[in-house]
Scaffold this active site. Structure first.
Site, PDB file in Angstrom:
ATOM      1  N   GLY A 375       0.773  -1.238   0.000  1.00 34.57           N
ATOM      2  CA  GLY A 375       0.000   0.000   0.000  1.00 34.57           C
ATOM      3  C   GLY A 375       0.796   1.274   0.000  1.00 34.57           C
ATOM      4  O   GLY A 375       0.237   2.349   0.238  1.00 34.57           O
ATOM      5  N   LYS A 378       4.371   1.047  -4.626  1.00 33.08           N
ATOM      6  CA  LYS A 378       5.441   0.452  -5.452  1.00 33.08           C
ATOM      7  C   LYS A 378       5.001   0.313  -6.910  1.00 33.08           C
ATOM      8  O   LYS A 378       5.744   0.660  -7.830  1.00 33.08           O
ATOM      9  CB  LYS A 378       5.828  -0.916  -4.874  1.00 33.08           C
ATOM     10  CG  LYS A 378       6.375  -0.867  -3.453  1.00 33.08           C
ATOM     11  CD  LYS A 378       6.841  -2.221  -2.976  1.00 33.08           C
ATOM     12  CE  LYS A 378       5.695  -3.216  -2.836  1.00 33.08           C
ATOM     13  NZ  LYS A 378       4.727  -2.834  -1.802  1.00 33.08           N
ATOM     14  N   SER A 696      15.787  -8.978  19.284  1.00 32.01           N
ATOM     15  CA  SER A 696      15.709  -7.554  19.622  1.00 32.01           C
ATOM     16  C   SER A 696      14.763  -7.250  20.777  1.00 32.01           C
ATOM     17  O   SER A 696      14.678  -6.106  21.211  1.00 32.01           O
ATOM     18  CB  SER A 696      15.286  -6.742  18.392  1.00 32.01           C
ATOM     19  OG  SER A 696      13.996  -7.108  17.967  1.00 32.01           O
ATOM     20  N   LYS A 739      10.887   0.242  12.725  1.00 28.42           N
ATOM     21  CA  LYS A 739      10.519   0.212  14.146  1.00 28.42           C
ATOM     22  C   LYS A 739      10.233   1.616  14.684  1.00 28.42           C
ATOM     23  O   LYS A 739       9.262   1.818  15.427  1.00 28.42           O
ATOM     24  CB  LYS A 739      11.640  -0.449  14.954  1.00 28.42           C
ATOM     25  CG  LYS A 739      11.791  -1.945  14.679  1.00 28.42           C
ATOM     26  CD  LYS A 739      12.952  -2.535  15.474  1.00 28.42           C
ATOM     27  CE  LYS A 739      13.085  -4.039  15.206  1.00 28.42           C
ATOM     28  NZ  LYS A 739      14.199  -4.630  15.957  1.00 28.42           N
TER      29      LYS A 739
END
Length: 789
Positions: A375, A378, A696, A739
């Site tokens: 969305g 591209k 992480s 992130k």
């Protein structure tokens, strides 16, 4: 067959000197798909080692052997349970060893026998056999009539069958015994081996003769049908040949009268078209050969139509036709800026790429791969790029493609053969240098039909695609000037050899401001036109649009936002059509009435006291970043650690690392040093149905554990990411841009990241850096100091 002489001897009453007597222990040979009868001389080749050993053993010990059929012809190494009990006691007359471990044997059948007891199964089968006593046939008139009838039928069968030797007629009349007669006929007609086995196992000679005449009648009917079909086929071929000669005569007559053109004119037209294409010698020669075949084959033939379709397709390809390119960088910048708001890094990369291509002035294949969440535009960027450089545009959807033939086509010899999607796209746009979009290249799959990803390797290799060969066309086609643009959501799912051939351009999530501008400049005008509205009867306030972005959507792109805007306009259209309203103005108040309550909350107003045992982490996904809270709960127990939330092995190891770190630093952290033996710890990551993994989350789990064990609240306006070690060091992570974008969307004010990721802040969006305070952490002391109140 030598059974004729044997029958005459037995009829004369001579004793068979080769008779196998009961209770003899003899080797066993299993035949595959064949049944032997008494009195039958059989030549057969043997490849199985155990069968060769059995024959050699028989030759050493009186030549006696037991021949039977195996029940399943698919079994390569039959055991004692895989053979029929009833067979033929026989004599081995000759064994000839041949190259390759194969032997040829000559065996003479003596009498019906049955396995009485299995003696051995290895290295070859051995058994004690007993001779079966046959019930002699009656000499009554009906039995004689039956024997005479079956002889007549067999003679007639031999006359119809060209494959049968004529001396069988003499042999059939020499046999008087009904049992031998049945065996002789059964051994010489093409029955299934199961049917022959049933005849062999029948001991009553009269019943055996009745069974044989039934099978012979069936084979007789089949043979008559085969002969009728052969006659029909011959007549059909004769008719086609007659039609062919008549057509040739008609061609000559038409040519002499001048009433119509020579039918070879089609071939001449093809030759002229091929010459005009100015192809390479190899390609033109191949097409000329096809034209010659086309000229020789009658037009009524199905192959003629196949060759015509092939020639039409090949001639319609744009072998030397190119579209005029436009390398005006300023115009390209203008088109990209007009069509897309934001994505400045991506647009700059594309402009740099075009500038280098303009200066090089050497035609070459270019392959770009746009990687990013759904969305974000591209596909539309590829369309704008084609328009900016003046190239024709073709899109190929690769999602779910699992057959290599869909990429490179089918061989034209197959019925219904079609060219592949690459060459079909080139034919569709009618130029050799289009921009081809390979959409969703990471969604390719593979199965027994082949690997389409491997088929794309040649297409996307600039060194090879100058001679791209589609299986259907079977000619070298130059794709070196074709501009390929691929799109993907997850780079890790693109095969490495394929990714190595492309220049990867990463696209990231939109910020709030970018979504707001995209909505006002593109989405709202587009939906106004689609829903029949205009700015006079539909207005949405800026404040309402911002609430719509933050409260009703949470996505990397703008597809869901467009759907919400479309929903508002449809509801507006309904009210206008029903006459209830003439104009709708969407503000924050009526937004809730039309779309319901907010689905997401921005947490800008985080409480200072925070919450105990709950810490916000950050995660990377294929569709962008996400916030991931970690919850910790303590219970009285014996130190058990429970981990839930569909966590992978790496995250479970991070949880164990966090517990070990806290145990080794409990005094410094102000935590009871016996917590691991008096309490059970439960660590949970919400949305348990979604699998999660990666290192992480180490700092997030450690902070949540410290908060729960020390009863110190954790700030809820802080998010963090980073891998930990046993000594409390914080290690770098990946996916920082996605992130931090997730933290920005969630209204987080402070983000703690590893010091090793400080250089990655350059790629973070400017709007994100303005809204969020970034804290660099080398160790957990910094993390705990910033996160705990």
């Amino acid at each position: 067959m030598e059974i004729i002489e044997k029958a005459i001897k037995e009829e004369a009453g001579k004793i068979n000197e080769y008779e196998i007597y009961s209770d003899r222990i003899v080797p066993i040979v299993a035949l595959r798909g064949m049944v032997m009868f008494p009195g039958m001389m059989l030549h057969f080749d043997i490849g199985r080692r155990k069968s060769i050993l059995a024959l050699e053993d028989a030759m050493k010990n009186g030549q006696d052997i037991f021949i039977t059929a195996q029940k399943d012809v698919k079994i390569d190494d039959p055991d004692t349970g895989d053979i029929y009990d009833v067979g033929v006691g026989a004599k081995v007359r000759q064994i000839i060893h041949q190259p390759g471990g194969v032997a040829r044997a000559l065996v003479e059948g003596c009498n019906r026998s049955q396995v009485a007891e299995i003696i051995a199964g290895k290295p070859f089968m051995k058994a004690k056999i007993k001779v079966l006593e046959e019930i002699k046939g009656r000499k009554s008139v009906p039995c004689k009539a039956l024997a005479r009838k079956i002889k007549d039928m067999f003679v007639e069968y031999l006359n119809l069958s060209p494959r049968m030797p004529p001396d069988l007629v003499i042999g059939i009349h020499a046999i008087k015994d009904t049992g031998q007669l049945a065996d002789f006929i059964a051994s010489n007609i093409p029955l299934d081996f199961e049917d022959k086995q049933r005849i062999l196992e029948e001991l009553n000679e009269d019943s055996r003769l009745e069974m044989t005449i039934v099978y012979l009648a069936k084979e007789f009917d089949i043979l008559k049908i085969e002969n009728d079909l052969a006659v029909q086929l011959k007549d059909s071929i004769d008719k086609r040949q007659k039609e062919y000669f008549l057509r040739e005569q008609m061609k000559v007559i038409s040519e002499e009268l001048g009433e119509e053109e020579d039918p070879r004119s089609d071939s001449e037209k093809y030759i002229k078209k091929i010459k005009s294409l100015k192809l390479k010698k190899e390609n033109s020669n191949k097409l000329y050969e096809e034209v010659e075949r086309f000229a020789r084959i009658p037009t009524v033939s199905g192959e003629s139509g196949m060759i015509r379709n092939y020639l039409d397709f090949c001639i319609s390809l744009p072998w030397n036709k190119l579209s005029k390119e436009n390398w005006d960088i300023e115009k390209a910048e203008s088109i990209l800026a007009k069509d897309h708001y934001g994505l400045e890094d991506v647009k700059e990369r594309i402009i740099e790429f075009l500038a280098a291509r303009k200066l090089a002035k050497i035609p070459s294949s270019q392959i770009l791969c746009l990687v990013g969440p759904p969305g974000i535009g591209k596909t539309s960027i590829a369309e704008s790029l084609a328009r900016a450089i003046g190239r024709k545009y073709a899109r190929i959807s690769l999602g779910g493609v699992r057959d290599e033939a869909e990429i490179r086509g089918h061989r034209k010899t197959y019925i219904g053969a079609m060219p592949g999607c690459i060459i079909s796209a080139v034919k569709k746009v009618r130029v050799r240098n289009p921009l081809i979009l390979l959409d969703e290249i990471d969604k390719l799959s593979k199965d027994y039909h082949g690997d389409p990803g491997a088929a794309l390797l040649e297409t996307l290799d600039p060194e090879q695609n100058k001679a791209f060969c589609d299986h259907f066309v079977d000619l070298d086609f130059d794709l070196s000037e074709t501009f390929f643009v691929a799109t993907a959501n997850d780079k890790s799912k693109i095969p490495d050899p394929l990714a190595d051939r492309m220049e990867i351009i990463n696209l990231y999530s939109y910020t709030h401001e970018e979504k707001f501008n995209i909505a006002t400049r593109h989405l709202i005008p587009k939906q106004l036109k689609k829903n029949g509205l205009n700015v006079r009867n539909f207005v949405i306030e800026d404040s309402a649009l911002r609430v719509l972005i933050d409260g009703y959507t949470r996505e990397a792109g703008v597809r869901e936002l467009e759907r919400k805007i479309a929903s508002l306009m449809r509801k507006t259209a309904k009210l206008i059509v029903m006459g209830k309203e003439k104009k709708i103005k969407i503000d924050e108040n009526n937004l809730k009435k039309m779309l319901g309550p907010k689905k997401f909350k921005r947490e800008d107003e985080a409480k200072e006291n925070g919450e105990i045992g709950i810490v916000r982490g950050l995660a990377w996904t294929a569709v962008g970043g996400e916030t991931m809270p970690i919850e910790v709960s303590l219970m009285k127990g014996k130190g058990k650690l429970h981990i839930t939330g569909s966590l992978g092995d790496v995250m479970k190891e991070s949880a164990k690392l966090a517990v070990s770190y806290i145990r080794s630093n409990s005094e410094k952290l102000g935590i009871s040093n016996d917590f691991y033996s008096t309490m059970d710890i439960h660590i949970h990551a919400p949305e348990g149905a979604v699998p999660k993994d990666g290192p992480s989350a180490g700092v997030t789990m450690t902070t949540a554990l410290v908060s729960a064990l020390s009863s110190v609240p954790a700030r809820q306006d802080v998010a963090m990411t980073g891998e930990i070690t046993l000594k409390g060091r914080v290690l770098p992570i990946g996916g920082l841009k996605e992130k931090t974008m997730a933290a920005y969307r969630a209204g987080v004010k402070t983000v703690i990241i590893p010091s090793g990721n400080e250089s990655d802040l350059v790629s973070v969006d400017v709007a994100v850096k303005k809204a969020i305070n970034f804290v660099m952490a080398d160790n957990l002391d910094t993390v705990l100091k910033e996160a705990l109140i």
